[in-house]
Design a protein around this motif. Structure first.
Motif, PDB file in Angstrom:
ATOM      1  N   GLU A 143       0.846  -1.192   0.000  1.00 31.38           N
ATOM      2  CA  GLU A 143       0.000   0.000   0.000  1.00 31.38           C
ATOM      3  C   GLU A 143       0.881   1.242   0.000  1.00 31.38           C
ATOM      4  N   LYS A 144       0.515   2.230  -0.835  1.00 33.01           N
ATOM      5  CA  LYS A 144       1.247   3.510  -0.867  1.00 33.01           C
ATOM      6  C   LYS A 144       0.224   4.613  -1.032  1.00 33.01           C
ATOM      7  N   ASP A 145       0.237   5.572  -0.136  1.00 35.22           N
ATOM      8  CA  ASP A 145      -0.713   6.704  -0.189  1.00 35.22           C
ATOM      9  C   ASP A 145      -2.158   6.243  -0.374  1.00 35.22           C
ATOM     10  N   GLY A 146      -2.538   5.224   0.362  1.00 34.19           N
ATOM     11  CA  GLY A 146      -3.924   4.757   0.315  1.00 34.19           C
ATOM     12  C   GLY A 146      -4.264   3.933  -0.923  1.00 34.19           C
ATOM     13  N   LYS A 147      -3.263   3.753  -1.827  1.00 32.80           N
ATOM     14  CA  LYS A 147      -3.534   2.945  -3.022  1.00 32.80           C
ATOM     15  C   LYS A 147      -2.750   1.636  -2.946  1.00 32.80           C
ATOM     16  N   LYS A 148      -3.238   0.620  -3.643  1.00 35.55           N
ATOM     17  CA  LYS A 148      -2.563  -0.689  -3.601  1.00 35.55           C
ATOM     18  C   LYS A 148      -1.818  -0.939  -4.914  1.00 35.55           C
ATOM     19  N   PHE A 149      -0.638  -1.528  -4.750  1.00 36.50           N
ATOM     20  CA  PHE A 149       0.202  -1.790  -5.927  1.00 36.50           C
ATOM     21  C   PHE A 149       0.754  -3.216  -5.882  1.00 36.50           C
ATOM     22  N   SER A 150       1.041  -3.747  -7.072  1.00 35.54           N
ATOM     23  CA  SER A 150       1.672  -5.067  -7.137  1.00 35.54           C
ATOM     24  C   SER A 150       3.173  -4.903  -6.855  1.00 35.54           C
ATOM     25  N   THR A 151       3.705  -5.747  -5.970  1.00 39.15           N
ATOM     26  CA  THR A 151       5.144  -5.665  -5.701  1.00 39.15           C
ATOM     27  C   THR A 151       5.933  -6.196  -6.900  1.00 39.15           C
ATOM     28  N   PHE A 152       5.299  -7.013  -7.709  1.00 35.05           N
ATOM     29  CA  PHE A 152       5.969  -7.630  -8.850  1.00 35.05           C
ATOM     30  C   PHE A 152       6.194  -6.613  -9.976  1.00 35.05           C
ATOM     31  N   VAL A 202      -3.374  -1.917  -8.416  1.00 32.69           N
ATOM     32  CA  VAL A 202      -4.327  -3.036  -8.492  1.00 32.69           C
ATOM     33  C   VAL A 202      -5.673  -2.602  -7.920  1.00 32.69           C
ATOM     34  N   GLU A 203      -6.705  -3.327  -8.306  1.00 27.01           N
ATOM     35  CA  GLU A 203      -8.036  -3.051  -7.749  1.00 27.01           C
ATOM     36  C   GLU A 203      -8.611  -4.357  -7.209  1.00 27.01           C
ATOM     37  N   TRP A 204      -9.550  -4.210  -6.255  1.00 28.20           N
ATOM     38  CA  TRP A 204     -10.185  -5.403  -5.684  1.00 28.20           C
ATOM     39  C   TRP A 204     -11.314  -5.834  -6.603  1.00 28.20           C
ATOM     40  N   VAL A 205     -11.348  -7.120  -6.919  1.00 31.55           N
ATOM     41  CA  VAL A 205     -12.396  -7.628  -7.811  1.00 31.55           C
ATOM     42  C   VAL A 205     -13.148  -8.748  -7.118  1.00 31.55           C
ATOM     43  N   GLU A 206     -14.467  -8.704  -7.209  1.00 29.45           N
ATOM     44  CA  GLU A 206     -15.293  -9.817  -6.716  1.00 29.45           C
ATOM     45  C   GLU A 206     -16.337 -10.088  -7.765  1.00 29.45           C
ATOM     46  N   GLU A 207     -16.235 -11.203  -8.441  1.00 31.39           N
ATOM     47  CA  GLU A 207     -17.253 -11.517  -9.457  1.00 31.39           C
ATOM     48  C   GLU A 207     -17.268 -13.008  -9.772  1.00 31.39           C
ATOM     49  N   GLU A 208     -18.387 -13.421 -10.350  1.00 35.10           N
ATOM     50  CA  GLU A 208     -18.490 -14.820 -10.775  1.00 35.10           C
ATOM     51  C   GLU A 208     -17.443 -15.043 -11.861  1.00 35.10           C
ATOM     52  N   SER A 209     -16.803 -16.189 -11.809  1.00 31.96           N
ATOM     53  CA  SER A 209     -15.741 -16.419 -12.784  1.00 31.96           C
ATOM     54  C   SER A 209     -15.539 -17.915 -13.034  1.00 31.96           C
ATOM     55  N   PHE A 210     -15.172 -18.235 -14.256  1.00 31.34           N
ATOM     56  CA  PHE A 210     -14.716 -19.606 -14.508  1.00 31.34           C
ATOM     57  C   PHE A 210     -13.266 -19.693 -14.072  1.00 31.34           C
ATOM     58  N   PHE A 211     -12.902 -20.854 -13.540  1.00 33.79           N
ATOM     59  CA  PHE A 211     -11.521 -21.067 -13.086  1.00 33.79           C
ATOM     60  C   PHE A 211     -10.877 -22.201 -13.863  1.00 33.79           C
TER      61      PHE A 211
END
Ligand code: MSP
Length: 511
Positions: free
Chosen positions: A142-151, A156-165
């Protein structure tokens, strides 16, 4: 004689902005390998193209107030034009919005469903639109209230949805076995170790469909779900060969792919997801994935979002395409990052191209023109000094094929440019100009030996700087068909009696 086949690919580019030096680098690198294989008598298919689906592209189209299809048409054209500007020798340019591609993606999806590798559930986690990638919680900062990938450093954003895996977790063991059995599947070795460690740390099932946007290929028989853009994009390597028509000549000749050239940022997709999808669908995985490093500007990856782009088109306008190709290939190779700058580019042009190879060609051609009326004849046997020089050159050419076949372009270039250096030295030591009046025969011999080396160096550098080397080879009356590596089996290229053409200045020295 039947030629062996070689299928080589670049990543297909996101048409989300203007092409930059990173794109140019990836493409030129693959082009050099493709050209090398052609002169090594392989039947080569070299593929590039554009990756046009997904949220990243949908958003780019929205920013430009265009329908995604119209936007893609426009930007894909820019990338297609880049292939000409960079002098790429690609045999095909695929767009993921083409019918041939969606056909292949549908088939691959259906196979994964049939094999029981796909199931419906719900995705809850982090997603980066810029990378079109899912990340685990332990890969987020987390940086300044935002989320980032360390890679990747992308937001990045939070996602919640129906999905095929896709049941990636069940392929963990088989992937490790596959890496074990194919020890050069991932090169360089440091990247291979990285992938193996990642897989060993445990693979989670992979979300392979999205429902929150519409720009992409629909899941067969399900209008709500769009196929995950990476499953879609990776399939381009098959669709260009006419898959699912596995009886098609292209597929029969060229699958499995010999070499996917990619940047290290997209290694996971190519070295983990891609072979897992293919194994699950009962399709042979590619032979090799070569992951190159990044072009850096200062210490940072050059990218649009970072605003530190060196524009390849401007550089080509000022310095020339062969000059840029040579510099990029010499500077950044074999998997490590390379920082580029105009100062280094100019130094490289002066030292290797103008003062070394260019100067060698110029001095020998003009000497022969001015002193021998452009004609030389080799009559004498070689002297001790000649023999020593030729032996040195042979030593340097010995491993060239091996270096190139292991994508060690740095080593290859170093050896070839060293041959040019040695040839200049040979001329300095032998001083043919002193023999003008008293030993024309010996002078002819020296010049012939030198020009034979020029022909060899020009063929060896041809995959890297095709335009300039063709000028030299034309002046030596070597036709395109004869530009090949047969001479490595100890054959001389030039005939004993030789009339050469004129050669203009090849590389201007930059002051
Ligand atoms: N669309 C995906 C690839 C899909 S392949 C099935 C993609 N596209 S991209 O346009 O973002 O990047 C294309 C290639 O350019 C990647 O190999 C990437 O690593 C490379 N580069 C982009 N920026 C780079 C640098 N600054 N340096 C070197 N190469 C980098 O990824």
């Amino acid at each position: 004689m039947k030629k062996d086949n070689f299928f080589i690919t670049t990543p297909i580019y996101y048409p989300s902005g203007v092409p930059h030096m990173g794109h140019a680098y990836s493409s030129i690198l693959a082009d050099v390998f493709a050209r090398f294989k052609r002169i090594d008598n392989f039947n080569v298919c070299f593929l590039t193209g554009t990756d046009e689906h997904g949220l990243k592209i949908q958003k780019a189209a929205e920013r430009n107030n265009l329908e995604p299809s119209v936007y893609c048409e426009k930007i894909s054209k820019v990338f297609r034009e880049l292939t000409t500007t960079l002098n790429l020798s690609n045999d095909d340019f695929i767009r993921t919005t083409e019918k041939r591609h969606s056909k292949a993606v549908n088939e691959l999806w259906n196979r994964l469903v049939e094999s029981g590798d796909i199931y419906l559930s719900k995705y809850k986690g982090w997603y980066s639109v810029s990378d079109e990638a899912y990340y685990n919680s332990d890969e987020i900062v987390e940086k300044d209230g935002k989320k980032f990938s360390t890679f990747s450093g992308s937001q990045v954003e939070w996602v919640e949805e129906e999905s095929f895996f896709f049941k990636l977790s069940s392929w963990e063991k088989k992937l490790l076995e596959f890496y074990e059995q194919n020890d050069k599947f991932i090169l360089p070795i440091s990247r291979r170790n990285e992938v193996i460690n990642f897989v060993k740390s445990g693979l989670k099932d992979l979300s392979v469909s999205r429902t929150s946007f519409t720009w992409g290929i629909k899941v067969p028989n399900n209008d709500k779900h769009i196929i995950y853009v990476w499953l879609d994009a990776l399939t381009n390597y098959l669709s260009a060969l006419n898959f699912p028509n596995t009886n098609h000549e292209l597929y029969k000749n060229f699958w499995p792919a010999s070499l996917h050239v990619i940047g290290k940022d997209i290694l996971r997709f190519h070295a983990i997801y891609w072979p897992a999808f293919l194994l699950a669908a009962n399709i042979a995985p590619p032979i090799r994935v070569f992951s190159h490093g990044w072009i850096l500007s200062g210490d940072e990856k050059m990218s649009k979002s970072k605003g530190n782009i060196l524009n390849p088109l401007e550089i080509i306008d000022t310095y020339g395409i062969d000059e840029l190709r040579y510099y990029l290939m010499k500077e950044v190779s074999h998997g490590s990052d390379g920082s580029i700058s105009l100062k280094n580019l100019e130094e490289c042009i002066n030292s290797d191209l103008a003062n070394n190879y260019g100067n060698l060609c110029q001095r020998v051609f003009s000497f022969i023109k001015n002193n021998c009326e452009s004609k030389i004849i080799k009559t004498l046997n070689i002297s001790y000094a000649d023999k020593k020089f030729i032996e040195q050159v042979n030593l340097l050419t010995k491993n060239l094929k091996h270096d190139m076949n292991n994508q060690d372009l740095n080593k290859y270039i170093k050896s070839v440019i060293n041959i040019s250096f040695l040839t200049n030295k040979y001329i300095n030591d032998e001083e043919p100009w002193k023999l003008k009046n008293n030993n024309k025969e010996k002078m002819n011999n020296i010049l012939h030996i030198a020009i034979e080396q020029i022909a060899k160096i020009s063929i060896l550098l041809n995959p890297i700087i095709p335009k300039k080397t063709l000028k030299v080879l034309n002046a030596l009356k070597i036709d395109k068909k004869s530009v090949n590596l047969d001479f490595l089996n100890k054959k001389n290229i030039l005939s004993k009696t030789l009339t050469i053409g004129d050669l203009d200045i090849l590389f201007k020295k930059i002051s």
